[in-house]
Design a protein around this motif. Structure first.
Motif, short mmCIF file in Angstrom:
data_model
loop_
_atom_site.label_atom_id
_atom_site.label_comp_id
_atom_site.label_asym_id
_atom_site.label_seq_id
_atom_site.Cartn_x
_atom_site.Cartn_y
_atom_site.Cartn_z
N PHE A 1 -9.70 -2.43 -8.67
CA PHE A 1 -9.04 -1.12 -8.59
C PHE A 1 -8.95 -0.50 -9.98
O PHE A 1 -9.22 0.70 -10.16
N VAL B 1 -2.13 -1.98 -4.02
CA VAL B 1 -3.24 -2.90 -4.30
C VAL B 1 -2.70 -4.26 -4.72
O VAL B 1 -3.20 -5.31 -4.28
N ALA C 1 -0.69 3.67 -5.74
CA ALA C 1 -1.88 2.89 -5.41
C ALA C 1 -1.83 1.52 -6.07
O ALA C 1 -2.21 0.52 -5.46
N TRP D 1 -3.47 1.93 5.78
CA TRP D 1 -3.87 0.81 4.93
C TRP D 1 -3.77 -0.52 5.67
O TRP D 1 -4.57 -1.43 5.39
N TYR E 1 -8.84 2.69 -2.26
CA TYR E 1 -7.61 2.95 -3.03
C TYR E 1 -7.91 3.82 -4.25
O TYR E 1 -7.22 4.82 -4.50
#
Length: 988
Positions: free
Chosen positions: A586, A632, A628, A756, A614
């Motif tokens: 990420f 994550v 985010a 999600w 993401y």
């Protein structure tokens, strides 16, 4: 008076085409005088005083296509105007800016130009006067044409104070800058000796040198020798120039202008006025005469003029001082360039201060003893004089024949401070830094010509790093339609790239003209692409990537309890564990995307594959970075807590082919549908192994993936249930987002907790999502955002993006800053204008001197006698006759018969012939796509002439007003279509 910086220079003087050639001429003590060119007049008619002088080569050359001037208008233009336009372009380039960057700004133009010989030569026959000749002979248009072409909206004026015109123009430009009328100013002057008339005047006044040479302050001085010249300087307020990191040649500390008043004749010089203008200039500069190291004098070489000037200089400078004040005059090298005389002296002085050496004054070997220079505290420079360390001051004088005097005080530039200040040409930076060298031009031929010029200029430089050269080219050599961009690290690599492209028939990658901006989509890679040390090479070389990776690291640190950046860059094997792999990927995706957007590469749409969604959501504005990062980190932690035993296998087959096998193994699911024959299976390892063996027997490729869990399968249900309980702050995407959860463009569905949660256990619908993205935005480029290539391979196999160019700024472990630079270069060639500064370290963002733009020299205009090369063109619109002034140009190569415009369309043929007649173009140049204003240089007067020509050639059209025609005046073809429709309507 405030300080004004001289930041750009261009000039052409006798024997010196360009700034460097001018400096070389001065330093070697060369002379630019010679016999009169044949095109001017017959020297044998006036051998005594008009058979020699200082003449520039190719004064009739003009790249009319570059400046969108029709050949007929170019032929009617005063050569002074034609010389100023390319000079202005090169001066702005020399200031470290692309000329187009100033379009629409209140940039001022101040041009000194003396007399009106062109008008007398071309407009004496009243029966042949035309609007083009009228505009072409106007002195005011000398400045106005520059403002018009460059789209400057600041003050624009021509100045005629005779021989002091160009220095007065500089004085006015400085005043305009200091009052805030403009922030940048072009100032200078131009002079072309078009006829012997003024030379005859000098002869009758007893002021003409018999050999056509000025010999300032010499015992041999016998009068004036006339000379050509054009020179412009770019001026800015000093603080502004330093803030923008521009090179400063010298600083204008102050200037003054006055008049002789009623003295001993209107053309006789006045010593007392000269003294006063010097004193006024020093007062305005905040200095005293004793601090002035040298004076570039007016120095015409006339007996009376030299004597009066030396008396005035002595009265002002002959004060108590350690060494005499040095004097000299560039007129010894060039002749008296009249309207350009002041700028010739100013440029000489600025270069002397810049190089810290003052050239000797030509013809100083036999100093005139009657001038009593030593007694007056003056010294004629017989050899070059080096300037000491620290600040040096110099004066420049220019006196007009009618009594308008000007004096300017210049100083050496302040020593540079800070990271973005200029440095000396050839200075080295840290070796190996990557950059993108850019060149642009108006045609493919011009691009090749300029690539060759840049190659030879770079080859003459000291070897070393090329990053600063690249940065300079990005600031200066952009903005024209045909583009070259090469990624290089050092000068040798750059020279090779430039020479290869210059010699290539298609000019390598820069041949195509981009007609729009690239349409870019970002594809964010998912898990499985991580590896220890990923993007470390890019991190070392890209300041933007370092900055944005640090942002992601800070956002994740509170959730991970450690630095994901350090984990990535240290090569730690823990990067394969889900609790670290997912935050690391990420962070890399976010930092790469932000790096690209900071460079001006804005996606038209985004797509994320699994975990990649993401970073895609952050880029699209659906999630904030902090939110985010929280999700994550939680996702990775949940997956690390799942029991091991699951896995994934990539299979070269579609779901239909796998249906039977999946029915036999109900615990295995299709986790990702990447393409028609590109599926990823997920489930228990033993079941996946059985399927792989069966596929092998059928000849179908199956490859286990290096993951520890069965992602996107029911085995992730516990993690999905946990995610579903979270409160997620989300917003509608600000950019189109192709959802691999839904396999289509996201509409109104929120990217909330349910999204999600479903996303980790439902299949990744990559194939249909990519298809929807391509259909929705029609991208020209797909850029993969991740540490190595995965999605571009999938897109290529799936065939969803035919004709789209694939780019990757970090395609694997060997990637450095070069791949990022190549991504920017590729997009720039296709029309992107990046924010170049984001590509370079601050230490490399300094201005280096580059070779000036090389204009086309094939077109020649202007003959002194304006010969009648063809019949006059009757113009009903103005009830006058359009004079045909010769345009000397190479004969055009005839187009093949099948390609000739209008052969099978009488309306189009009539338009083509009328356009060629009005503009002076050969028929082969008038193509259907040619635009009237941008390509053919038509203005309102020419449009009126075109209307009348078309009506005469097409009687069935009848009378059509210009207002009716205006919407159709986009191109030759659109006008022909409009007229054809009119004919059909009136025939019905």
């Amino acid at each position: 008076m405030g300080d004004i910086a001289i930041v750009g220079i261009d000039c052409t003087f006798p024997g010196a085409a360009g700034v460097q050639a001018y400096w070389d001429l001065l330093m070697r003590g060369g002379s630019g005088t010679g016999p009169v060119p044949a095109q001017r007049w017959e020297a044998r008619e006036f051998p005594a005083v008009c058979g020699s002088g200082g003449f520039i080569d190719d004064a009739d050359v003009f790249d009319s296509d570059f400046f969108s001037v029709a050949p007929r208008e170019a032929a009617a233009m005063d050569p002074h105007h034609r010389l100023l336009l390319p000079c202005a372009w090169r001066a702005l380039e020399d200031s470290g800016r692309a000329p187009g960057e100033l379009s629409g700004t209140e940039t001022g133009v101040f041009v000194g130009v003396m007399g009106g010989e062109w008008g007398r030569l071309t407009m004496s026959d009243l029966a042949r006067v035309t609007p083009l000749l009228g505009a072409g002979s106007s002195a005011g248009m000398a400045a106005n044409r520059i403002s018009y072409h460059f789209n400057f909206t600041g003050p624009s004026l021509a100045v005629d104070t005779a021989c002091s015109s160009s220095l007065v123009a500089v004085h006015l430009a400085a005043s305009s800058l200091l009052t805030g009328e403009c922030d940048t100013a072009l100032a200078g002057g131009v002079n072309i000796v078009l006829s012997p008339s003024l030379g005859l005047v000098y002869e009758q006044l007893g002021l003409a040198a018999g050999d056509g040479r000025c010999k300032p302050f010499s015992a041999d001085a016998d009068g004036i020798g006339r000379g050509d010249g054009v020179g412009l300087v770019v001026l800015r307020r000093l603080d502004d120039a330093l803030a923008d990191g521009q090179r400063v040649y010298a600083v204008l500390r102050g200037s003054a202008v006055n008049q002789d008043g009623r003295s001993n004749g209107v053309i006789a010089p006045n010593r007392w006025s000269q003294e006063r203008v010097l004193a006024s200039a020093y007062r305005r500069a905040g200095t005293t005469p004793d601090r002035v190291a040298f004076v570039e004098a007016h120095g015409t070489g006339t007996v009376l003029g030299d004597a009066i000037e030396c008396a005035a200089l002595g009265a002002v400078h002959g004060v108590a001082r350690g060494t005499p004040c040095a004097i000299g005059s560039v007129k010894g090298n060039l002749g008296h360039t009249e309207g350009a005389a002041g700028i010739a002296g100013l440029i000489k002085t600025a270069l002397a201060l810049h190089h810290r050496i003052v050239p000797a004054s030509l013809h100083a070997g036999r100093e005139n003893p009657r001038l009593r220079l030593g007694e007056r505290g003056l010294r004629l420079l017989k050899s070059p004089m080096r300037l000491p360390r620290g600040e040096s001051l110099a004066g420049v004088s220019s006196f007009g024949m009618g009594g308008t005097n000007a004096h300017a005080v210049l100083a050496t530039a302040p020593r540079p401070t800070g990271a973005r200040t200029p440095r000396a040409v050839g200075a080295r930076t840290a070796p190996g830094a990557v950059g993108v060298f850019t060149v642009s031009a108006d045609t493919p031929e011009a691009l090749r010509r300029n690539l060759a010029a840049q190659a030879e200029a770079v080859a003459r430089r000291p070897r070393g790093a090329a990053a600063a050269l690249c940065w300079s080219s990005n600031r200066i050599k952009t903005g024209l339609p045909y583009r070259f961009a090469a990624t290089v690290r050092d000068g040798d690599e750059l020279v090779d790239a430039l020479r290869e492209a210059a010699g290539h028939p298609d000019t390598a990658a820069g041949a195509a003209r981009p007609w729009g901006r690239p349409v870019v989509a970002f594809l964010f890679t998912g898990q499985g692409t991580e590896y220890p040390g990923m993007t470390a090479g890019l991190h070392r070389e890209s300041p933007a990537y370092r900055r944005h990776l640090a942002e992601a690291d800070e956002a994740l640190a509170g959730h991970l309890g450690t630095s994901v950046r350090e984990l990535i860059l240290s090569g730690d094997d823990r990067v394969h564990r889900p609790e670290f792999a997912q935050p690391a990927l990420f962070a890399v995706g976010y930092a790469l995307a932000r790096t690209l957007t900071s460079l001006g590469i804005t996606p038209a749409a985004v797509l994320g594959h699994s975990l990649g969604e993401y970073a895609a959501a952050v880029t699209a504005g659906a999630l904030e970075l902090g939110e985010a990062a929280r999700l994550v980190a939680r996702r990775g932690a949940l997956m690390s807590e799942l029991p091991r035993g699951g896995g994934m296998t990539a299979v070269a087959a579609g779901p239909g082919e796998l249906a039977e096998l999946l029915a036999r193994e109900p615990e295995v699911v299709a986790a990702a549908l990447n393409g028609p024959a590109d599926t990823v299976l997920s489930g228990p390892l033993d079941a996946l192994a059985r399927i792989a063996r069966e596929l092998d027997l059928r000849g179908v490729k199956a490859k286990p993936l290096p993951v520890a869990h069965a992602f996107h399968s029911p085995l992730l249900a516990p993690a999905a249930a946990d995610l579903r309980t979270l409160a997620v702050r989300c917003a509608p995407p600000a950019l189109p987002l192709a959802s691999t959860r839904y396999g289509r463009m996201l509409r109104h569905e929120p990217m909330d907790a349910d999204y999600w949660a479903d996303q980790i256990e439902e299949p990744v619908l990559m194939d249909t999502a990519l298809g929807a993205l391509v259909s929705d935005i029609a991208p020209t480029h797909l850029i993969e955002i991740g540490p190595r290539s995965q999605l571009l391979d999938i897109a290529a196999r799936g065939g969803r993006a035919a004709g789209v160019e694939f780019l990757h700024p970090a395609p694997g472990g060997a990637a450095t800053g070069r791949e990022l630079a190549e991504t920017v270069a590729a997009l720039h060639r296709c029309g992107l204008d990046p924010r170049w500064e984001e590509l370079y370290e601050p230490a490399h963002r300094v201005v280096e001197a580059l070779a000036p733009y090389v204009f086309c020299a094939d077109h020649r205009y202007w003959d002194r006698q304006a010969p009648q090369a063809g019949p006059a063109l009757s113009d009903p619109a103005t009830e006058t006759t359009t004079a045909h002034v010769t345009a000397h140009a190479p004969e055009p190569v005839p187009a093949p018969a099948a390609a000739r415009v209008g052969d099978d369309d009488p309306v189009l043929l009539a338009v083509v012939e009328a356009v060629g007649e009005v503009g002076g173009y050969p028929r082969e140049r008038v193509v259907r796509e040619a635009r009237f204003h941008e390509d053919l240089g038509f203005d309102s007067v020419m449009i009126m002439q075109l209307k009348n020509r078309v009506e005469a050639r097409l009687p069935r059209v009848g009378e059509v007003s210009v207002q009716q025609m205006l919407p159709a005046l986009r191109s030759v073809g659109s006008l022909a279509t409009f007229l054809g429709d009119v004919i059909m309507a009136r025939s019905a």
